[in-house]
Design a protein around this motif. Structure first.
Motif, mmCIF file in Angstrom:
data_model
loop_
_atom_site.group_PDB
_atom_site.id
_atom_site.type_symbol
_atom_site.label_atom_id
_atom_site.label_comp_id
_atom_site.label_asym_id
_atom_site.label_seq_id
_atom_site.Cartn_x
_atom_site.Cartn_y
_atom_site.Cartn_z
ATOM 1 N N ILE A 60 0.838 -1.201 0.000
ATOM 2 C CA ILE A 60 0.000 0.000 0.000
ATOM 3 C C ILE A 60 0.873 1.252 0.000
ATOM 4 C CG2 ILE A 60 -1.698 1.303 1.336
ATOM 5 C CD1 ILE A 60 -2.764 -1.399 2.336
ATOM 6 N N ALA A 61 1.959 1.224 0.792
ATOM 7 C CA ALA A 61 2.857 2.377 0.840
ATOM 8 C C ALA A 61 3.470 2.641 -0.531
ATOM 9 C CB ALA A 61 3.963 2.144 1.876
ATOM 10 N N ARG A 62 3.845 1.583 -1.250
ATOM 11 C CA ARG A 62 4.410 1.765 -2.596
ATOM 12 C C ARG A 62 3.375 2.367 -3.534
ATOM 13 N NH1 ARG A 62 6.666 -3.443 -1.494
ATOM 14 N NH2 ARG A 62 5.048 -4.438 -2.765
ATOM 15 N N GLU A 63 2.149 1.842 -3.481
ATOM 16 C CA GLU A 63 1.106 2.363 -4.365
ATOM 17 C C GLU A 63 0.824 3.837 -4.075
ATOM 18 O OE1 GLU A 63 -0.791 1.106 -6.982
ATOM 19 O OE2 GLU A 63 0.811 -0.372 -6.974
ATOM 20 N N LEU A 64 0.694 4.182 -2.793
ATOM 21 C CA LEU A 64 0.419 5.573 -2.439
ATOM 22 C C LEU A 64 1.558 6.489 -2.859
ATOM 23 C CD1 LEU A 64 -1.154 5.157 1.121
ATOM 24 C CD2 LEU A 64 -2.324 5.841 -0.978
ATOM 25 N N HIS A 75 3.844 11.103 -8.302
ATOM 26 C CA HIS A 75 3.746 11.444 -9.719
ATOM 27 C C HIS A 75 2.804 12.625 -9.940
ATOM 28 C CE1 HIS A 75 3.177 11.141 -14.028
ATOM 29 N NE2 HIS A 75 1.882 10.948 -13.841
ATOM 30 N N ASN A 76 1.599 12.510 -9.415
ATOM 31 C CA ASN A 76 0.609 13.554 -9.692
ATOM 32 C C ASN A 76 0.938 14.878 -9.004
ATOM 33 O OD1 ASN A 76 -1.735 12.309 -11.339
ATOM 34 N ND2 ASN A 76 -1.329 10.767 -9.776
ATOM 35 N N VAL A 77 1.427 14.823 -7.781
ATOM 36 C CA VAL A 77 1.790 16.066 -7.101
ATOM 37 C C VAL A 77 2.972 16.727 -7.792
ATOM 38 C CG1 VAL A 77 2.676 17.035 -4.952
ATOM 39 C CG2 VAL A 77 0.825 15.383 -4.889
ATOM 40 N N MET A 93 -7.011 11.589 -7.697
ATOM 41 C CA MET A 93 -8.211 11.189 -6.978
ATOM 42 C C MET A 93 -8.796 9.897 -7.553
ATOM 43 S SD MET A 93 -8.649 13.134 -4.472
ATOM 44 C CE MET A 93 -10.281 12.520 -4.052
ATOM 45 N N THR A 94 -8.749 9.745 -8.877
ATOM 46 C CA THR A 94 -9.281 8.529 -9.492
ATOM 47 C C THR A 94 -8.486 7.308 -9.058
ATOM 48 O OG1 THR A 94 -10.087 9.742 -11.435
ATOM 49 C CG2 THR A 94 -9.723 7.374 -11.689
ATOM 50 N N GLU A 95 -7.156 7.422 -9.097
ATOM 51 C CA GLU A 95 -6.326 6.284 -8.702
ATOM 52 C C GLU A 95 -6.456 5.985 -7.212
ATOM 53 O OE1 GLU A 95 -2.588 5.254 -10.549
ATOM 54 O OE2 GLU A 95 -2.518 7.252 -11.435
ATOM 55 N N LEU A 96 -6.539 7.033 -6.402
ATOM 56 C CA LEU A 96 -6.701 6.817 -4.966
ATOM 57 C C LEU A 96 -8.058 6.194 -4.672
ATOM 58 C CD1 LEU A 96 -5.154 10.105 -3.520
ATOM 59 C CD2 LEU A 96 -4.239 7.793 -3.308
ATOM 60 N N ARG A 97 -9.093 6.641 -5.384
ATOM 61 C CA ARG A 97 -10.427 6.054 -5.177
ATOM 62 C C ARG A 97 -10.406 4.573 -5.527
ATOM 63 N NH1 ARG A 97 -13.059 9.141 -8.346
ATOM 64 N NH2 ARG A 97 -13.633 10.674 -6.777
ATOM 65 N N HIS A 98 -9.690 4.243 -6.608
ATOM 66 C CA HIS A 98 -9.589 2.839 -6.991
ATOM 67 C C HIS A 98 -8.870 2.033 -5.915
ATOM 68 C CE1 HIS A 98 -8.888 -0.733 -9.429
ATOM 69 N NE2 HIS A 98 -7.621 -0.679 -9.051
ATOM 70 N N GLN A 103 -6.386 -0.965 -12.887
ATOM 71 C CA GLN A 103 -5.042 -0.544 -12.558
ATOM 72 C C GLN A 103 -4.286 -0.237 -13.845
ATOM 73 O OE1 GLN A 103 -4.586 0.411 -9.534
ATOM 74 N NE2 GLN A 103 -3.325 -1.146 -8.586
ATOM 75 N N PRO A 104 -3.435 0.789 -13.833
ATOM 76 C CA PRO A 104 -2.729 1.151 -15.069
ATOM 77 C C PRO A 104 -1.723 0.089 -15.474
ATOM 78 C CG PRO A 104 -1.872 2.407 -13.215
ATOM 79 C CD PRO A 104 -3.079 1.663 -12.709
#
Length: 274
Positions: free
Chosen positions: A59-63, A69-71, A107-112, A138-139
Motif C-alpha cells: 500500500i505504501a508503494r502504491e500511495l 507522480h501527480n503532485v 483522486m481517481t487512482e486513490l479512489r480505486h 489498474q494502469p
C-alpha cells in the motif's frame, strides 16, 4: 501353591508396569500434541504478521507512486502558470487545467486503491463525485501514451521505443512496468535541467525489459545540477519501492547516474513462456 502365587505376582507386577508405561506414553503423546498445536499457532501468528507487513509495504508503494507522480506534475504546472500569469494568461490557464487534470487523476487512482482496500459492505461502489459508480482498472503499459503526454506537456519531451512483439502481460507485471516508467519519468521531470528522456520497452520470450534514460550534466565533467538529487546509487524511496516490486517477480532493477550525463533506470522482469 507357592510357585503359582509367585507367577501371579510377577504377572500382576508386569501388568502394572505396562499400565504405568502406557499411561506415561499417553501423557507424553498429549504433551507432544499440545506443543505441536502451540507451535502451529505461533507459525500462524507469524505468518499473519508477515502478511500484514507485506500488505502495508504494498500500500505504501502504491500511495507513493500515485501521490508523487501527480503532485510533481501539479507543482511543475503551477510554477509554470505563476511565471506567465500576467504576461500570457492563456498559457497560464492551460497550465492550471493541467494541474486540475493531475489532481483528478490522483483522486481517481486513490479512489480505486481505497475501493480495493475497503469496499462497501453490500459490494456497491461509493456514489457521488466524478468517476463514481465505477472503478478504473489498474494502469499498465497500455496507458503509456497518456503518461508520456502528461510528462511532455509538463516540459520533458519523451522519445518512446517499443521492440519485440507486445502482448498481454500478467496484471501484476503490467502494473509494475508502468510504475517503473512513471517513477523514472517523474524523477527526470523533477530533477533534470531541460533536455529530454528516452523510454524503451522490449518484449522477448523470457523477459520484459524497461529502460528510461534522461539527459543531464556529465559526471566526468563534474556537472551537478538537479539531476544529482536522485542519488548515484538509486537509493530514493521511490526506487527502493520499485526494486521491491520487481523482486516479487524474480526480476532486477538498476538505477544510477550515467557517466556521459543524466540518469538511467533499467529493469528486467522474467516472463512465463506462453
Amino acid at each position: 501353591m507357592g510357585p503359582l502365587v509367585m507367577i501371579l505376582a510377577v504377572v500382576c507386577a508386569a501388568a502394572g508396569w505396562l499400565g504405568a508405561a502406557l499411561l506415561r506414553e499417553r501423557r507424553s503423546h498429549r504433551k507432544a500434541l499440545a506443543d505441536r498445536g502451540w507451535l502451529l499457532e505461533r507459525e500462524r501468528e507469524s505468518a499473519a504478521v508477515a502478511a500484514v507487513d507485506a500488505e502495508r509495504a504494498r500500500i505504501a508503494r502504491e500511495l507513493h507512486d500515485i501521490v508523487s507522480h501527480n503532485v510533481s506534475l501539479m507543482v511543475v504546472q503551477a510554477g509554470a502558470a505563476r511565471e506567465v500569469l500576467t504576461t500570457m494568461p492563456d498559457e497560464a490557464a492551460t497550465a492550471m487545467r493541467a494541474v486540475e487534470a493531475a489532481g483528478r487523476g490522483a483522486m481517481t487512482e486513490l479512489r480505486h486503491l481505497l475501493g480495493l482496500l475497503a469496499p462497501s459492505p453490500d459490494g456497491a461502489e461509493d456514489e457521488g463525485g466524478e468517476g463514481a459508480g465505477r472503478l478504473e482498472p489498474q494502469p499498465g503499459l497500455g496507458r503509456l501514451g497518456p503518461l508520456v503526454d502528461r510528462i511532455a506537456f509538463a516540459g520533458l519531451p519523451v522519445e518512446v521505443r517499443i521492440s519485440g512483439d507486445p502482448r498481454p502481460l500478467p496484471a501484476g507485471i503490467d502494473l509494475t512496468a508502468y510504475r517503473i516508467v512513471q517513477e523514472a519519468l517523474t524523477n527526470a521531470l523533477k530533477y533534470s535541467d531541460g533536455g529530454q528522456a528516452e523510454l524503451t520497452v522490449r518484449y522477448s520470450d523470457r523477459y520484459l525489459r524497461v529502460e528510461v534514460l534522461n539527459s543531464g550534466p556529465s559526471v566526468l565533467a563534474g556537472g551537478g545540477g538537479r539531476g544529482t538529487r536522485e542519488g548515484s546509487d538509486g537509493a530514493g524511496r521511490g526506487l527502493l519501492g520499485l526494486r521491491e516490486r520487481v523482486a516479487v517477480y524474480g526480476g532486477d532493477l538498476d538505477a544510477r547516474r550515467r557517466l556521459g550525463g543524466g540518469y538511467r533506470v533499467r529493469a528486467r522482469i522474467p516472463l512465463d513462456r506462453p
